[in-house]
Design a protein around this motif. Structure first.
Motif, mmCIF file in Angstrom:
data_model
loop_
_atom_site.group_PDB
_atom_site.id
_atom_site.type_symbol
_atom_site.label_atom_id
_atom_site.label_comp_id
_atom_site.label_asym_id
_atom_site.label_seq_id
_atom_site.Cartn_x
_atom_site.Cartn_y
_atom_site.Cartn_z
ATOM 1 N N LEU A 1 -2.607 -9.105 2.679
ATOM 2 C CA LEU A 1 -3.797 -8.264 2.581
ATOM 3 C C LEU A 1 -3.476 -6.824 2.987
ATOM 4 C CD1 LEU A 1 -6.841 -7.823 2.199
ATOM 5 C CD2 LEU A 1 -7.179 -8.553 4.566
ATOM 6 N N ALA A 2 -2.787 -6.681 4.110
ATOM 7 C CA ALA A 2 -2.463 -5.330 4.587
ATOM 8 C C ALA A 2 -1.573 -4.607 3.576
ATOM 9 C CB ALA A 2 -1.781 -5.408 5.946
ATOM 10 N N GLU B 1 -3.609 -3.541 0.493
ATOM 11 C CA GLU B 1 -4.499 -2.407 0.772
ATOM 12 C C GLU B 1 -3.711 -1.106 0.864
ATOM 13 O OE1 GLU B 1 -7.429 -3.494 3.803
ATOM 14 O OE2 GLU B 1 -8.564 -3.985 1.980
ATOM 15 N N TYR B 2 -2.508 -1.214 1.374
ATOM 16 C CA TYR B 2 -1.648 -0.032 1.437
ATOM 17 C C TYR B 2 -1.222 0.383 0.028
ATOM 18 C CZ TYR B 2 2.608 2.715 2.163
ATOM 19 O OH TYR B 2 3.560 3.693 2.119
ATOM 20 N N LEU C 1 -2.649 -0.367 -2.957
ATOM 21 C CA LEU C 1 -3.663 -0.133 -3.985
ATOM 22 C C LEU C 1 -3.739 1.332 -4.428
ATOM 23 C CD1 LEU C 1 -5.790 -1.470 -5.777
ATOM 24 C CD2 LEU C 1 -7.446 -1.176 -3.940
ATOM 25 N N ARG D 1 -5.256 -2.138 -11.197
ATOM 26 C CA ARG D 1 -5.903 -2.063 -9.884
ATOM 27 C C ARG D 1 -7.041 -3.045 -9.717
ATOM 28 N NH1 ARG D 1 -5.804 4.403 -8.804
ATOM 29 N NH2 ARG D 1 -3.557 4.433 -8.935
ATOM 30 N N GLY E 1 -7.577 -5.498 -6.708
ATOM 31 C CA GLY E 1 -8.834 -5.491 -5.956
ATOM 32 C C GLY E 1 -9.396 -6.903 -5.822
ATOM 33 N N ILE F 1 -7.457 -8.845 -3.330
ATOM 34 C CA ILE F 1 -7.825 -8.429 -1.973
ATOM 35 C C ILE F 1 -9.109 -9.135 -1.543
ATOM 36 C CG2 ILE F 1 -8.733 -6.462 -0.638
ATOM 37 C CD1 ILE F 1 -6.624 -4.711 -1.957
ATOM 38 N N LYS G 1 -9.528 -11.731 1.534
ATOM 39 C CA LYS G 1 -10.499 -11.502 2.607
ATOM 40 C C LYS G 1 -11.364 -12.744 2.827
ATOM 41 C CE LYS G 1 -10.952 -6.523 2.818
ATOM 42 N NZ LYS G 1 -11.647 -5.344 2.331
ATOM 43 N N GLN H 1 -4.331 -0.693 8.428
ATOM 44 C CA GLN H 1 -4.507 -1.852 7.538
ATOM 45 C C GLN H 1 -4.134 -3.141 8.276
ATOM 46 O OE1 GLN H 1 -2.485 0.722 6.891
ATOM 47 N NE2 GLN H 1 -2.691 1.454 4.801
ATOM 48 N N ALA I 1 -6.381 -6.309 9.014
ATOM 49 C CA ALA I 1 -6.012 -7.596 8.427
ATOM 50 C C ALA I 1 -5.765 -8.657 9.496
ATOM 51 C CB ALA I 1 -4.764 -7.435 7.563
#
Ligand SMILES: Nc1nc2c(ncn2[C@@H]2O[C@H](COP(=O)(O)OP(=O)(O)OP(=O)(O)O)[C@@H](O)[C@H]2O)c(=O)[nH]1
Ligand SMILES: [Mg+2]
Length: 454
Positions: free
Chosen positions: A132-133, A136-137, A139, A178, A182, A185, A189, A276, A280
């Motif tokens: 996840l982290a 997010e970095y 994206l 993307r 998304g 992600i 989550k 992030q 996470a």
């Protein structure tokens, strides 16, 4: 464009740090770069050189100034490195521009830490959190170039291919657009939320059982796992590496006065810890915020011990855990016992400071109740445990109870979770005078003997 080396051992890194002249920073840039070098080594890179630039403010397009960019090109020719490693998080644009101008892979501190986390996450939960982290970095950085790099990397979280900074979620994620990232992600989550709820339930059960919990916190490499191992034979891997531990380990342990408690060893902190990651790792970090005591381990032999302690306190504040009772252990004293200038000696299993050296004195001034220990040698641990027990007992209430013989399990509970000071028997049951943890008092209310004193 420079292609990626898939063989890690061939990755040669050049470090770049910027000191902002007008911005106060407790860390000297040299120290920060030294730490970046250790991070690089932990990730498997060889460091071949470094460069520092002092600036009023970062250059929007390339972070460093254009003169420095030119210099880096020359260094690259001479030193033949294939990764530029920046000590600060770069914007996606800065990273892209630098990669194009210097014709090299550019990795920042955040990506490097994420990479190490990817290599060191072993449990399912740990891997989900790191993925996840990382996503997010990435994206905002999903460009053709990154996709291109990632395709060569082709790894999964923790995979060994592709080299530093691009290991991790592999081609299946990175070559899609993307929107799809998304969606991934969002799914991660959700999964993590259910892990979190599960943990919360487990913690509630533990609370009900009344076992106090102690979380080991501290800067990475301070000796948290070593301490847990020497207390409980937990067998947590220990390494002279940054972020050796990611996945929490909990062990039950009985304090010298007989109070049972749970010790949890978990992920260490570092300065500029990527946001992030903090987000996470929420499920893991909640263990810390909900524990009864924080046991803060500081490596006093580190030249930045004071700054490291600051950093830990800042992260704890961010997590909302700074109000918890904290016991501080100054660790690794065995390394400095012989050096007279530290002014430490062992006296009957206890390490005492007399005219301590400046760095140790600074820490002792800051934490007057800190206990000096050596986790490796097992010295000073008794005093440390007594202090922990002392804090737990402060949180106890004195009671008198009369427990009928049919409720024998409550007598057991008193013995294991409380402190029995006097025990007698009459025809109605067992009379106990002693102390109970505040949160257990409710369970004993039906048996209060009317004599209960505070
Ligand atoms: N000399 C000495 N070395 C120690 C002591 N405690 C830990 N170390 C060493 O310090 C290094 C890091 O120890 P760890 O227990 O892995 O540290 P940690 O705090 O768990 O680190 P992370 O899991 O990376 O956050 C290892 O090489 C240990 O052998 C100590 O009391 N004395
Ligand atoms: Mg550890």
């Amino acid at each position: 464009m420079q292609l990626l080396d898939s063989d890690l051992s061939q990755e040669r890194a050049f470090l770049v740090g910027v000191e902002l002249k007008r911005q106060y920073n407790p860390w000297r840039i040299e120290d920060s770069l030294e730490e970046l070098g250790r991070l690089a080594n932990t990730a498997g890179l060889e460091v071949v050189g470094q460069e520092i630039q002092r600036l009023d403010s970062p250059t929007p397009a390339t972070y460093i100034g254009s003169g420095k960019v030119k210099e880096l090109k020359l260094f690259k020719r001479d030193l033949d490195f294939n990764v530029l490693l920046f000590d600060d998080e770069l914007s996606p644009r800065q990273q892209r521009n630098l990669e194009e101008e210097v014709d090299i892979k550019v990795v920042d501190r955040t990506a490097l830490i994420l990479d190490i986390f990817g290599q060191h996450a072993h449990t399912k939960e740990g891997q989900l959190q790191v993925e996840l982290a990382q996503l997010e970095y990435r994206l905002p950085r999903l460009t053709r170039m990154w996709t291109h790099l990632a395709r060569q990397a082709g790894g999964r979280a923790g995979g060994a291919q592709g080299g530093v900074g691009v290991r991790g979620p592999g081609e299946t994620q990175l070559e899609v657009d993307r929107r799809e990232v998304g969606r991934r992600i969002a799914r991660l989550k959700d999964e993590l939320e259910s892990v979190r709820q599960h943990r919360q339930m487990y913690r509630k059960q533990r609370k009900r059982a009344g076992i106090p919990t102690v979380s080991l916190v501290g800067y990475t490499n301070a000796g948290k796992s070593t301490l847990l191992n020497s207390l409980t034979e937990a067998d947590v891997p220990v390494a002279d590496q940054l972020f050796a531990t990611l996945d929490p380990t909990t062990r039950r342990f009985e304090l010298p006065g007989g109070t049972a408690c749970l010790f949890t060893d978990t992920v260490g902190f570092i300065h500029k810890l990527p946001t992030q990651l903090v987000a996470a790792f929420r499920a893991t970090l909640e263990e810390i915020t909900e524990s009864d005591i924080l046991l803060h381990i500081v490596d006093i032999t580190h030249s930045n011990a004071f700054e490291q302690a600051d950093e830990v306190e800042m992260v704890l504040e961010e997590l909302g855990a700074n109000e918890r009772p904290m016991v501080v252990a100054l660790n690794k004293v065995d390394k400095v016992l012989d050096e007279k200038n530290y002014g430490l000696e062992i006296d009957n299993e206890k390490i005492i400071a007399f005219e301590a050296s400046e760095p140790v004195q600074l820490l002792l001034d800051r934490y007057p109740d800190a206990v000096l220990i050596s986790a490796t040698w097992g010295i000073g641990l008794k005093g440390l445990l007594e202090q922990i027990e002392g804090v737990l007992i402060q949180d106890m209430v004195e009671v008198d109870v009369l427990i009928p013989y049919r409720a024998g399990e409550m007598v057991n509970l008193f013995h294991t979770r409380g402190r029995v000071e006097e025990e007698n028997y009459n025809e109605h049951g067992t009379l106990i005078h002693g102390k109970l943890p505040t949160r257990l008092v409710g369970y004993f209310e039906p048996y209060f003997d009317g004599l209960a004193s505070e």
